[in-house]
Design an enzyme around this catalytic site. Structure first.
Site, PDB file in Angstrom:
ATOM      1  N   SER B 156       3.494 -32.910  46.643  1.00 44.14           N
ATOM      2  CA  SER B 156       2.048 -33.026  46.521  1.00 44.14           C
ATOM      3  C   SER B 156       1.171 -32.957  47.710  1.00 44.14           C
ATOM      4  O   SER B 156       1.389 -31.982  48.480  1.00 44.14           O
ATOM      5  CB  SER B 156       1.826 -34.338  45.812  1.00 44.14           C
ATOM      6  OG  SER B 156       0.400 -34.668  45.302  1.00 44.14           O
ATOM      7  N   ARG B 225      -7.672 -44.402  39.744  1.00 44.63           N
ATOM      8  CA  ARG B 225      -6.259 -44.348  39.464  1.00 44.63           C
ATOM      9  C   ARG B 225      -5.926 -43.631  38.005  1.00 44.63           C
ATOM     10  O   ARG B 225      -4.864 -42.785  38.077  1.00 44.63           O
ATOM     11  CB  ARG B 225      -5.436 -45.523  39.637  1.00 44.63           C
ATOM     12  CG  ARG B 225      -4.133 -45.534  39.827  1.00 44.63           C
ATOM     13  CD  ARG B 225      -3.454 -44.854  40.338  1.00 44.63           C
ATOM     14  NE  ARG B 225      -1.738 -44.956  40.625  1.00 44.63           N
ATOM     15  CZ  ARG B 225      -1.081 -44.306  41.591  1.00 44.63           C
ATOM     16  NH1 ARG B 225      -1.405 -43.444  42.199  1.00 44.63           N
ATOM     17  NH2 ARG B 225       0.201 -44.753  41.492  1.00 44.63           N
ATOM     18  N   ASP B 324       3.934 -29.621  35.527  1.00 43.63           N
ATOM     19  CA  ASP B 324       3.047 -30.260  36.242  1.00 43.63           C
ATOM     20  C   ASP B 324       1.516 -29.500  35.831  1.00 43.63           C
ATOM     21  O   ASP B 324       1.548 -28.227  35.856  1.00 43.63           O
ATOM     22  CB  ASP B 324       3.410 -29.641  37.784  1.00 43.63           C
ATOM     23  CG  ASP B 324       2.545 -30.299  38.578  1.00 43.63           C
ATOM     24  OD1 ASP B 324       1.306 -30.675  38.223  1.00 43.63           O
ATOM     25  OD2 ASP B 324       3.053 -30.234  39.880  1.00 43.63           O
ATOM     26  N   HIS B 353       3.655 -33.809  37.216  1.00 43.58           N
ATOM     27  CA  HIS B 353       3.685 -33.557  38.759  1.00 43.58           C
ATOM     28  C   HIS B 353       4.535 -34.684  39.187  1.00 43.58           C
ATOM     29  O   HIS B 353       5.261 -34.582  40.504  1.00 43.58           O
ATOM     30  CB  HIS B 353       2.146 -33.848  39.164  1.00 43.58           C
ATOM     31  CG  HIS B 353       2.042 -33.791  40.661  1.00 43.58           C
ATOM     32  ND1 HIS B 353       2.268 -32.694  41.096  1.00 43.58           N
ATOM     33  CD2 HIS B 353       1.612 -34.762  41.372  1.00 43.58           C
ATOM     34  CE1 HIS B 353       1.907 -33.145  42.577  1.00 43.58           C
ATOM     35  NE2 HIS B 353       1.501 -34.342  42.753  1.00 43.58           N
ATOM     36  N   ASP B 354       4.593 -36.058  38.583  1.00 50.33           N
ATOM     37  CA  ASP B 354       5.454 -37.088  39.232  1.00 50.33           C
ATOM     38  C   ASP B 354       6.724 -36.851  39.124  1.00 50.33           C
ATOM     39  O   ASP B 354       7.640 -37.636  39.603  1.00 50.33           O
ATOM     40  CB  ASP B 354       5.018 -38.463  38.409  1.00 50.33           C
ATOM     41  CG  ASP B 354       3.880 -39.108  38.980  1.00 50.33           C
ATOM     42  OD1 ASP B 354       3.505 -38.631  40.139  1.00 50.33           O
ATOM     43  OD2 ASP B 354       3.441 -40.204  38.695  1.00 50.33           O
TER      44      ASP B 354
END
Lengths: 373, 373
Positions: B156, B225, B324, B353-354
């Site tokens: 990232s 967030r 992602d 993505h994580d």
């Protein structure tokens, strides 16, 4: 003005529910009065069997076709699709488009005046569902003398109504065309809606929904819209359209930009989209409608999802969009697969979910072919 | 406690820039003092040639491996990846992990005290760039006596630093491993960051960045967030994990839920993630770091993107994640293709993505294979 716009269309309003005849809602409320804003295009035949219901999406209105004023910008949201010689041909069909229950374009919703208090309902408005919206649309077609629907068509939240039409009134609906929609609102889409709602409710100007005498929670509603826009369009379109171009204007009020001195065009675009919505849409209504989308689940109270979908025996045309990240193509295909008499067609587009409001050529071919059969 | 945690790792802090030796930043500022928080794992060889730099992502810290206290939860964010016998093997390598410039985990950033005023910098902190972050990391490795970097690795925003390392210090960097990252931040990702920033800045508790004596803009930071979480995970994971399950708790303070009486689990999950970040991360820092990501563009000031990427001649291993949506696989493949000596590997995962913080088995195989060559 260059072009002269003839045949200006006026949205009609009819009271379909009153104290003696309230709407029985999914939440248990008996609710009235309910006024419904609608437009029709074309003529109903004497048997009442050539009608088509068009269902609009989140921020849409009854004004689907034609011009509502002499301003060329007053054109309906699906005008390329509805009219003489167009896929929803007004020479053949009687098209009905209404603002759904809970909307803010003429149909009763949370921004409407509660006759009991003389003030807008705000959060005292009952939480409507997609099924409630369809119940009200059914009352409208009864009022108009419609006996059969040749098809029911709509994209996004419009498509959710389409699916409910097929399940709630199978004796009336002869075919359906759901576009880029969901049979059950997905957790990702729910999350996105919830983030948008929080953006509104976090705004102190929202005042727990009692903002009507003070003005809209502008920042919150604009932010909600921007969150949504990121899901309506695609990375690919933003790349082609904006890339990493900067906006020339200085954003002086934001000290964060003192070293970058300007915004990326994509930021400017999103902010503009946010501001535009604030001018035309009510914040509480946004909360209610997104909640209705989240609650949407064709299987709710009816049993197994696949069996429920399989029970829709009428011909159906599902249209998905390859770049849609909100209601992905895979979801459309899965729903279509569950129906015994369904056709699936794909829109190829960089525009993401919004392609159903843009890619008329591709949709026209599919819809014309389907309706002629 | 069941397990006894030995070898508690303490993050060290070193002052790398002062008045006589300020950092020359991309924005033109000569900035000092700068303290840098870092951890190291393993031993540097006498030639100073067995070092690896690990670069963290948006809300990460220097604490990549081991435990920082006796609490098992104090484990580093990439501990499965760093240690004896692990892919970044501390028997072989000297691993350096530091909190980047502008962070809020020990390195100087907008929440640090400005010695000139005795108050936090807030928005008077200069807008750092990814290149500025890498400049500071270079000073750190110089300070530690490192002469060569066997590799630089990160996902990232960490991957953005990795690419800049290769371009800024080609004489030191022997290989790179960028994971799920961008060579130029895409307009969709910029839009997402901008929406998150607006969520913070719309919060009146943000007080134009001067909130330090009053407390964080909690609602705004939590909302930022949540926006980000929707891009870090995937529709598929949310579907498998939460589906349309409801949360049992009543959300009484929100009258919108009076008819639905509870939240979907996905909403509860997102709100929890939002609250958790508020407890551990500074709001202004969030603004600065996301802006640094948006400005990130390896081609900026260097010419044509493909030529710039092609100039990275060292061996590189690019890792992309099939699910992602933030930094899509296609983007990873495009970057990898532009490098003359690159390898591309794919992580198959529902985590979006994580996945670079979760799918250690797949990453381990790829990284071990690459480093052994």
């Amino acid at each position: 003005m260059e072009t002269t716009i003839k045949n200006i269309i006026t949205t009609k309003i009819v009271r379909l529910y009153d104290e003696t005849n309230p709407l029985i809602m999914d939440c248990g409320d008996l609710f009235s009065p309910i006024d419904v804003a609608y437009e029709t295009y074309g003529e109903l035949n004497s048997e009442g069997t050539n009608a088509i219901v068009v269902c609009h999406a989140l921020t849409g209105s009854a004004h689907a076709a034609g011009y509502s004023s002499e301003d060329p910008k007053s054109i309906g949201w699906w005008d390329s699709f509805i009219g003489e010689g167009k896929p929803l041909d007004t020479k053949k069909y009687f098209i009905i488009s209404s603002n759904f229950l809970g909307g803010c374009y003429g149909t009763t919703g949370s921004s409407s005046i509660n006759p009991g208090t003389g003030k807008p309902y705000g959060l005292s408005f009952p939480q409507m569902t997609v099924r409630d919206m369809v119940r009200v649309q059914k009352s409208l077609i009864d009022h108009l003398g419609v006996r059969k629907l040749r098809t029911v068509i709509g994209g996004s939240l419009g498509g959710m109504q389409v699916l409910e039409w097929a399940l709630m009134y199978p004796e009336i609906v002869e075919s359906i065309i759901p576009i880029a929609t969901a049979a059950q609102h997905s957790p990702w889409a729910i999350g996105l809606n919830d983030v948008a709602r929080q953006a509104i409710m976090n705004d102190p100007e929202w005042r727990s929904g009692n903002y009507y005498e003070f003005g809209q929670p502008e920042k919150g509603l604009a932010l909600a819209r921007q969150v949504a826009m990121l899901s309506y369009r695609s990375e690919k379109e933003f790349q082609q359209r904006f890339g990493r171009e900067r906006q020339k204007e200085n954003i002086k009020e934001n000290p964060l930009h003192r070293n970058t001195s300007n915004l990326f065009q994509i930021e400017s675009y999103l902010r503009y989209q946010g501001k535009k919505l604030v001018q035309r849409f009510d914040a509480n209504t946004y909360l209610y409608i997104t909640r209705a989308m989240d609650i949407h689940d064709v299987a709710f109270g009816r049993g197994d999802l696949n069996k429920v979908l399989h029970s829709i025996k009428i011909p159906s045309l599902f249209i998905g969009i390859d770049s849609d990240i909100l209601y992905p193509e895979s979801e459309q295909k899965n729903i279509a697969k569950a129906l015994p008499n369904s056709l699936y067609r794909e829109i190829l587009s960089p525009y993401g979910h919004d392609a159903f409001l843009i890619e008329f050529d591709q949709m026209s071919n599919y819809v014309t072919e389907f309706l002629e059969k």
